[in-house]
Design a protein around this motif. Structure first.
Motif, PDB file in Angstrom:
ATOM      1  N   MET A 140       1.654   8.431   2.732  1.00 32.31           N
ATOM      2  CA  MET A 140       1.166   7.435   3.693  1.00 32.31           C
ATOM      3  C   MET A 140       2.257   7.047   4.672  1.00 32.31           C
ATOM      4  N   ALA A 141       3.470   6.878   4.169  1.00 32.72           N
ATOM      5  CA  ALA A 141       4.588   6.560   5.058  1.00 32.72           C
ATOM      6  C   ALA A 141       4.830   7.689   6.048  1.00 32.72           C
ATOM      7  N   GLN A 142       4.746   8.910   5.573  1.00 32.87           N
ATOM      8  CA  GLN A 142       4.923  10.065   6.458  1.00 32.87           C
ATOM      9  C   GLN A 142       3.909  10.041   7.593  1.00 32.87           C
ATOM     10  N   GLU A 143       2.656   9.768   7.251  1.00 32.88           N
ATOM     11  CA  GLU A 143       1.614   9.772   8.276  1.00 32.88           C
ATOM     12  C   GLU A 143       1.867   8.696   9.326  1.00 32.88           C
ATOM     13  N   TYR A 144       2.346   7.544   8.885  1.00 37.31           N
ATOM     14  CA  TYR A 144       2.634   6.479   9.852  1.00 37.31           C
ATOM     15  C   TYR A 144       3.790   6.881  10.761  1.00 37.31           C
TER      16      TYR A 144
ATOM     17  N   SER B 254       0.816  -1.221   0.000  1.00 40.22           N
ATOM     18  CA  SER B 254       0.000   0.000   0.000  1.00 40.22           C
ATOM     19  C   SER B 254       0.845   1.265   0.000  1.00 40.22           C
ATOM     20  N   MET B 255       2.098   1.164   0.449  1.00 42.49           N
ATOM     21  CA  MET B 255       2.993   2.328   0.457  1.00 42.49           C
ATOM     22  C   MET B 255       3.639   2.568  -0.915  1.00 42.49           C
ATOM     23  N   GLN B 256       3.413   1.649  -1.851  1.00 37.33           N
ATOM     24  CA  GLN B 256       3.804   1.828  -3.252  1.00 37.33           C
ATOM     25  C   GLN B 256       5.286   2.181  -3.424  1.00 37.33           C
ATOM     26  N   GLY B 257       6.120   1.655  -2.554  1.00 35.88           N
ATOM     27  CA  GLY B 257       7.556   1.873  -2.700  1.00 35.88           C
ATOM     28  C   GLY B 257       8.065   3.211  -2.201  1.00 35.88           C
ATOM     29  N   ARG B 258       7.190   4.035  -1.615  1.00 33.84           N
ATOM     30  CA  ARG B 258       7.569   5.262  -0.904  1.00 33.84           C
ATOM     31  C   ARG B 258       8.434   6.223  -1.738  1.00 33.84           C
ATOM     32  N   LEU B 259       8.218   6.288  -3.038  1.00 32.76           N
ATOM     33  CA  LEU B 259       8.954   7.246  -3.862  1.00 32.76           C
ATOM     34  C   LEU B 259       8.592   8.665  -3.457  1.00 32.76           C
TER      35      LEU B 259
ATOM     36  N   GLY C 210       7.347  12.269  -3.107  1.00 31.84           N
ATOM     37  CA  GLY C 210       6.307  13.019  -3.793  1.00 31.84           C
ATOM     38  C   GLY C 210       5.071  12.235  -4.153  1.00 31.84           C
ATOM     39  N   THR C 211       5.030  10.933  -3.873  1.00 32.84           N
ATOM     40  CA  THR C 211       3.882  10.108  -4.252  1.00 32.84           C
ATOM     41  C   THR C 211       2.927   9.921  -3.076  1.00 32.84           C
ATOM     42  N   GLU C 212       1.773   9.357  -3.387  1.00 35.21           N
ATOM     43  CA  GLU C 212       0.798   9.062  -2.341  1.00 35.21           C
ATOM     44  C   GLU C 212       1.367   8.069  -1.336  1.00 35.21           C
ATOM     45  N   GLY C 213       2.144   7.105  -1.832  1.00 35.21           N
ATOM     46  CA  GLY C 213       2.771   6.150  -0.919  1.00 35.21           C
ATOM     47  C   GLY C 213       3.717   6.826   0.054  1.00 35.21           C
ATOM     48  N   SER C 214       4.457   7.810  -0.427  1.00 36.57           N
ATOM     49  CA  SER C 214       5.338   8.576   0.461  1.00 36.57           C
ATOM     50  C   SER C 214       4.530   9.293   1.527  1.00 36.57           C
TER      51      SER C 214
ATOM     52  N   GLN D  95       7.337  19.458  -3.163  1.00 35.55           N
ATOM     53  CA  GLN D  95       7.266  19.449  -1.700  1.00 35.55           C
ATOM     54  C   GLN D  95       7.651  18.079  -1.163  1.00 35.55           C
ATOM     55  N   ALA D  96       8.950  17.862  -1.030  1.00 41.16           N
ATOM     56  CA  ALA D  96       9.449  16.689  -0.316  1.00 41.16           C
ATOM     57  C   ALA D  96       9.450  17.016   1.178  1.00 41.16           C
ATOM     58  N   THR D  97       9.535  15.979   2.020  1.00 45.08           N
ATOM     59  CA  THR D  97       9.324  16.207   3.451  1.00 45.08           C
ATOM     60  C   THR D  97      10.252  15.376   4.310  1.00 45.08           C
TER      61      THR D  97
END
Length: 301
Positions: A53-57, A40-45, A47-51, A89-91
């Motif tokens: 999601m990882a940030q929120e976790y 579900s994190m889609q490889g955490r690239l 700028g992506t939605e997977g990234s 916007q990277a974080t």
């Protein structure tokens, strides 16, 4: 009879390291890496939605642990420009546990990976959900055992795109650069069939070696020192992860990681392929070193 008694006593004694209690919650550690490496994190690239999601976790875990944010936010925004990708916007995610010395250790691990390629998800379990899980475990330990020196916990974005998150952090640091006396960076801790974790950096900062040598081996993990000499070519890890940005600014670093394995930057870098017990003890070795560094190395700085 005396020999029999002696042998019985030796058999009852724990192996070196086996009696050491892990300074972390292994169940939580494995849960953290499993979540961050999920499809579900889609490889955490970056700028992506997977990234996102990882940030929120990671932010949820920062709050659960009780880290403090700088200036009211754990987020540090920056822009990525690379040949492969542009991200407006990277974080970076940054929190801390305050100390009393006025000096700071930065513990870092990048949470980004390479995303989806040709329809396949590159989950990046070892690279580098494992480093982030260990970072969270270290944060939980020092929250319960307050350090003498402030410890900043930084989950960097953009490592896979040129160490850009670490660079952004150091270009706009939450504390003065002069206060940062050590970077402990973790990148790939969970896959090694020989039970070997490497600590790189003492070639450049020999004052660190005696303190690394104090770290006792554990039952399923031992610490080796190396992979940091220029003559080693591609086996010199000095430039290969976020610690290089600290090194460029003459800030001492120790980089903890395993040697490359068949799953490195492959779709097979999945949770099912990690060595769970080794990973837990590798993360514990990093915490063991941080405990020593906080009490010993930093006295002379």
């Amino acid at each position: 009879m005396k020999k029999i008694i002696l042998l019985a006593c030796l058999a009852a004694m724990p192996f070196s390291g086996s009696a050491q209690k892990l300074p972390l919650d292994q169940k939580q550690l494995l849960q953290d890496i499993k979540v961050l490496a999920a499809d579900s994190m889609q490889g955490r690239l970056s700028g992506t939605e997977g990234s996102h999601m990882a940030q929120e976790y990671i932010l949820k875990r920062f709050n659960q642990i009780g880290l403090k944010p700088f200036n009211g936010s754990f987020k540090q925004y920056f822009k990525i420009e690379s040949k492969r990708l542009s991200v407006e916007q990277a974080t970076n995610l940054v929190g801390y546990i305050p100390g009393k010395s006025g000096k700071t250790i930065v513990v870092s691990a990048h949470y980004d990976h390479v995303g989806v390629r040709n329809g396949e998800i590159y989950n990046g379990t070892d690279d580098n959900a494992s480093g982030v899980g260990a970072l969270l475990a270290a944060a939980a330990y020092f929250k319960k055992n307050p350090p003498k020196h402030t410890i900043v916990f930084a989950a960097f974005d953009g490592e896979e795109l040129g160490l850009q998150g670490a660079n952004a952090f150091l270009e706009n640091p939450p504390v003065m650069l002069e206060q940062i006396i050590l970077n402990v960076n973790m990148d790939m801790l969970s896959i090694n069939s020989k039970g070997e974790l490497y600590a790189s950096g003492t070639y450049h900062y020999p004052q660190l070696k005696p303190h690394l040598e104090q770290v006792a081996p554990r039952l399923k993990a031992k610490l080796l020192i190396g992979h940091d000499k220029p003559e080693q070519g591609s086996d010199d890890w000095t430039t290969q992860s976020d610690h290089f940005q600290f090194h460029k600014r003459k800030i001492p670093f120790v980089y903890f990681g395993v040697e490359d394995h068949p799953h490195y930057h492959k779709p097979s870098d999945d949770y099912v392929n990690i060595n769970p017990d080794f990973y837990a003890e590798a993360a514990a070795l990093v915490i063991d070193f941080l405990k020593i560094a906080d009490k010993s190395f930093l006295k002379s700085q």
